[in-house]
Scaffold this motif. Structure first.
Motif, PDB file in Angstrom:
ATOM      1  N   ASP A  54      16.207  -7.754 -54.246  1.00  0.00           N
ATOM      2  CA  ASP A  54      14.979  -7.440 -54.240  1.00  0.00           C
ATOM      3  C   ASP A  54      14.028  -7.610 -53.129  1.00  0.00           C
ATOM      4  O   ASP A  54      13.861  -8.652 -52.438  1.00  0.00           O
ATOM      5  CB  ASP A  54      14.340  -8.378 -55.449  1.00  0.00           C
ATOM      6  N   THR A  55      13.493  -6.905 -52.418  1.00  0.00           N
ATOM      7  CA  THR A  55      12.715  -6.656 -51.552  1.00  0.00           C
ATOM      8  C   THR A  55      11.524  -7.288 -51.384  1.00  0.00           C
ATOM      9  O   THR A  55      10.605  -7.476 -50.241  1.00  0.00           O
ATOM     10  CB  THR A  55      12.495  -5.406 -50.685  1.00  0.00           C
ATOM     11  N   HIS A  56      10.809  -7.743 -52.671  1.00  0.00           N
ATOM     12  CA  HIS A  56       9.575  -8.213 -52.711  1.00  0.00           C
ATOM     13  C   HIS A  56       9.454  -9.157 -53.884  1.00  0.00           C
ATOM     14  O   HIS A  56       9.213  -8.976 -54.901  1.00  0.00           O
ATOM     15  CB  HIS A  56       8.556  -7.047 -52.904  1.00  0.00           C
ATOM     16  N   VAL A  57       9.297 -10.227 -53.745  1.00  0.00           N
ATOM     17  CA  VAL A  57       9.151 -11.531 -54.467  1.00  0.00           C
ATOM     18  C   VAL A  57       8.225 -12.685 -54.169  1.00  0.00           C
ATOM     19  O   VAL A  57       7.819 -12.627 -53.079  1.00  0.00           O
ATOM     20  CB  VAL A  57      10.518 -12.189 -55.106  1.00  0.00           C
ATOM     21  N   HIS A  58       7.919 -13.319 -55.154  1.00  0.00           N
ATOM     22  CA  HIS A  58       6.955 -14.648 -54.634  1.00  0.00           C
ATOM     23  C   HIS A  58       7.741 -15.863 -55.551  1.00  0.00           C
ATOM     24  O   HIS A  58       7.381 -15.901 -56.543  1.00  0.00           O
ATOM     25  CB  HIS A  58       5.582 -14.369 -55.148  1.00  0.00           C
ATOM     26  N   MET A 213      10.459  -9.765 -35.459  1.00  0.00           N
ATOM     27  CA  MET A 213      10.361  -9.827 -37.076  1.00  0.00           C
ATOM     28  C   MET A 213       9.488  -8.489 -37.607  1.00  0.00           C
ATOM     29  O   MET A 213       9.082  -7.769 -36.911  1.00  0.00           O
ATOM     30  CB  MET A 213       9.246 -10.857 -37.209  1.00  0.00           C
ATOM     31  N   ARG A 214      10.221  -7.990 -38.729  1.00  0.00           N
ATOM     32  CA  ARG A 214       9.634  -7.087 -39.481  1.00  0.00           C
ATOM     33  C   ARG A 214       8.193  -7.165 -40.069  1.00  0.00           C
ATOM     34  O   ARG A 214       8.001  -8.458 -40.565  1.00  0.00           O
ATOM     35  CB  ARG A 214      10.593  -6.368 -40.398  1.00  0.00           C
ATOM     36  N   VAL A 215       7.587  -6.142 -40.116  1.00  0.00           N
ATOM     37  CA  VAL A 215       6.141  -6.375 -41.024  1.00  0.00           C
ATOM     38  C   VAL A 215       6.415  -5.384 -42.192  1.00  0.00           C
ATOM     39  O   VAL A 215       6.538  -4.393 -42.109  1.00  0.00           O
ATOM     40  CB  VAL A 215       5.089  -5.986 -39.854  1.00  0.00           C
ATOM     41  N   VAL A 303      12.710   1.785 -52.921  1.00  0.00           N
ATOM     42  CA  VAL A 303      13.584   0.462 -53.031  1.00  0.00           C
ATOM     43  C   VAL A 303      13.005  -0.549 -54.101  1.00  0.00           C
ATOM     44  O   VAL A 303      12.096  -0.677 -54.281  1.00  0.00           O
ATOM     45  CB  VAL A 303      13.808  -0.156 -51.704  1.00  0.00           C
ATOM     46  N   LEU A 304      14.093  -1.197 -54.425  1.00  0.00           N
ATOM     47  CA  LEU A 304      13.642  -2.327 -55.288  1.00  0.00           C
ATOM     48  C   LEU A 304      12.843  -3.384 -54.892  1.00  0.00           C
ATOM     49  O   LEU A 304      13.117  -3.924 -53.764  1.00  0.00           O
ATOM     50  CB  LEU A 304      15.035  -2.766 -55.946  1.00  0.00           C
ATOM     51  N   ARG A 346      18.806  -2.118 -45.811  1.00  0.00           N
ATOM     52  CA  ARG A 346      18.271  -1.606 -44.922  1.00  0.00           C
ATOM     53  C   ARG A 346      16.785  -1.937 -44.581  1.00  0.00           C
ATOM     54  O   ARG A 346      16.278  -2.088 -43.467  1.00  0.00           O
ATOM     55  CB  ARG A 346      18.430  -0.167 -44.625  1.00  0.00           C
ATOM     56  N   THR A 347      16.403  -1.847 -45.686  1.00  0.00           N
ATOM     57  CA  THR A 347      14.850  -2.432 -45.590  1.00  0.00           C
ATOM     58  C   THR A 347      14.675  -3.804 -45.187  1.00  0.00           C
ATOM     59  O   THR A 347      13.486  -3.961 -44.328  1.00  0.00           O
ATOM     60  CB  THR A 347      14.099  -2.277 -46.983  1.00  0.00           C
ATOM     61  N   ILE A 348      15.466  -4.637 -45.370  1.00  0.00           N
ATOM     62  CA  ILE A 348      15.241  -6.067 -44.994  1.00  0.00           C
ATOM     63  C   ILE A 348      15.911  -6.360 -43.636  1.00  0.00           C
ATOM     64  O   ILE A 348      15.934  -7.460 -43.346  1.00  0.00           O
ATOM     65  CB  ILE A 348      15.328  -7.154 -45.969  1.00  0.00           C
TER      66      ILE A 348
END
Length: 399
Positions: A54-58, A213-215, A303-304, A346-348
């Motif tokens: 999961d590429t986006h959580v809090h 670092m990625r943005v 992506v997820l 790949r996204t992360i």
């Protein structure tokens, strides 16, 4: 060193089905790898897929059964307690087949949690953590009511933006998150509002990239997407309104989009949202589905990314989001699974994840059904076991 053998399972390795297989994985002090994959075994009736990403959580939110307000809970809960709630959320995701999470609004709490997980002090999924660089009165800042004096850090002006990126790098961030549009859950702004000037965003992205670092860019609107692309970000979060021009630009840039479908639908329905928040979400999702499906045809890669926070979307609902992606985007079962495994990896920036091959990390899910043939089989209730870093962390292995 411990060894696990998983015999007689149908294997989907992140790219394609490999047939009846037996996997051997080993776990060291803190990591585990796939040692071997043999085309052998007596069919157990079960399947194996890579652990989801999961590429986006809090992670940091109320994980208890005690009711609380989404915006007020962090303000009345001590940091030491918030770490435990974050761990509870991470472990719920793990039991739901998610072996890697990327937190996109992290600070010392998430950095500390990640270090504990990586060191094997506590058991949980892999966690990547991005520090947020927000402006005064921006999307990130407006999660804190104005009467509250203790606020998270913000940056105004290019030099301050560079300094905050450096602060997060020193603290242990894996990446940086920015907002190039307003938000939905933040109070008092509009999705169409600009966040930061071009000079400020250029400074943030340049400094982050200089430090390796990625943005990730939060952007709901066409204007927000254009601003993010103009400055060379590495991923787009939401892109809820994505007309053809922006879709073509994203496809040409070769970056991914996390569409965060469930959370925006629920906020639009008024779930855990006030009238202002629901209204903003309703306006955004009105044209979303058709635009996103058209964007697939234009080459945009989704992506997820759930935006799970334990309040609007629970940790453990990632498989539901994948099924919803298949429905709305028109993805076939394999393409939907790839969005949550190899393509999400790949996204992360972790090409070693999301695949099951000898020598790669042993993160996998054993389940009933064949979700690469029918995405409806991708359900938490079908999970038999979860292996993370080469260790059995949930359920029981066949045999």
């Amino acid at each position: 060193m411990t060894t696990i053998t998983i015999e007689g399972v149908q294997l989907w390795d992140g790219t394609a089905a490999r047939g009846l297989s037996t996997l051997t994985v080993t776990a060291g002090a803190t990591e585990g790898v796939v040692e071997s994959i043999a085309q052998a075994g007596v069919d157990s009736g079960l399947s194996v897929i890579p652990g989801l990403i999961d590429t986006h959580v809090h992670l940091i939110g109320n994980a208890s059964a005690t009711p609380s307000g989404f915006l007020t809970w962090p303000l009345v809960t001590r940091p030491e307690e918030r770490v435990l709630h974050g761990l509870a959320h991470a472990r719920r995701a793990l039991a739901g087949g998610v072996t890697t999470l990327r937190d996109l609004s992290a600070d010392d709490i998430q950095f500390s949690l990640r270090r504990g997980l990586d060191a094997g002090v506590v058991e949980g999924p892999r966690v990547l953590a991005h520090g947020m660089v927000s402006m005064t009165g921006g999307h990130g800042d407006l999660f804190t009511p104005p009467a509250v004096e203790t606020r998270g850090p913000v940056a105004d002006g290019p030099d301050a933006c560079r300094a905050l990126v450096r602060h997060w790098a020193r603290a242990g961030a894996d990446g940086i998150k920015i907002a190039t549009s307003g938000g939905v859950l933040s109070v008092g702004d509009k999705a169409a509002w600009r966040n930061h000037t071009g000079e400020e965003i250029a400074a943030i992205v340049d400094e982050a990239h200089a430090l390796g670092m990625r943005v990730a860019a939060h952007a709901h609107t066409p204007e927000g997407v254009d601003i993010a692309l103009d400055h060379g970000v590495d991923s787009i979060e939401h892109a809820t309104v994505l007309p053809e021009a922006q879709a073509r630009r994203i496809a040409a840039a070769g970056i991914t989009v996390a569409p965060t479908l469930l959370i925006n639908d629920r906020i639009a329905q008024g779930v855990g949202a006030n009238e202002e928040q629901a209204g903003k979400a309703q306006e955004l999702v009105a044209s979303r589905d058709a635009l996103l499906r058209a964007a697939v045809g234009l080459g945009v890669e989704f992506v997820l990314g759930t935006d799970a926070n334990g309040f609007h979307v629970e940790f453990g609902e990632q498989m539901t989001e994948v099924r919803e992606m298949a429905r709305i985007l028109g993805y076939g079962p394999e393409r939907a699974l790839q969005a949550a495994t190899v393509r999400a990896a790949r996204t992360i920036g972790r090409d070693d994840l999301g695949r099951l091959e000898p020598g790669l990390p042993a993160d996998l899910v054993v389940l009933r059904g064949r979700p690469w043939e029918s995405i409806d089989d991708l359900r938490v209730e079908n999970i038999v076991a979860v292996v993370s870093r080469g260790r059995l962390v949930h359920g029981r292995l066949p045999g």
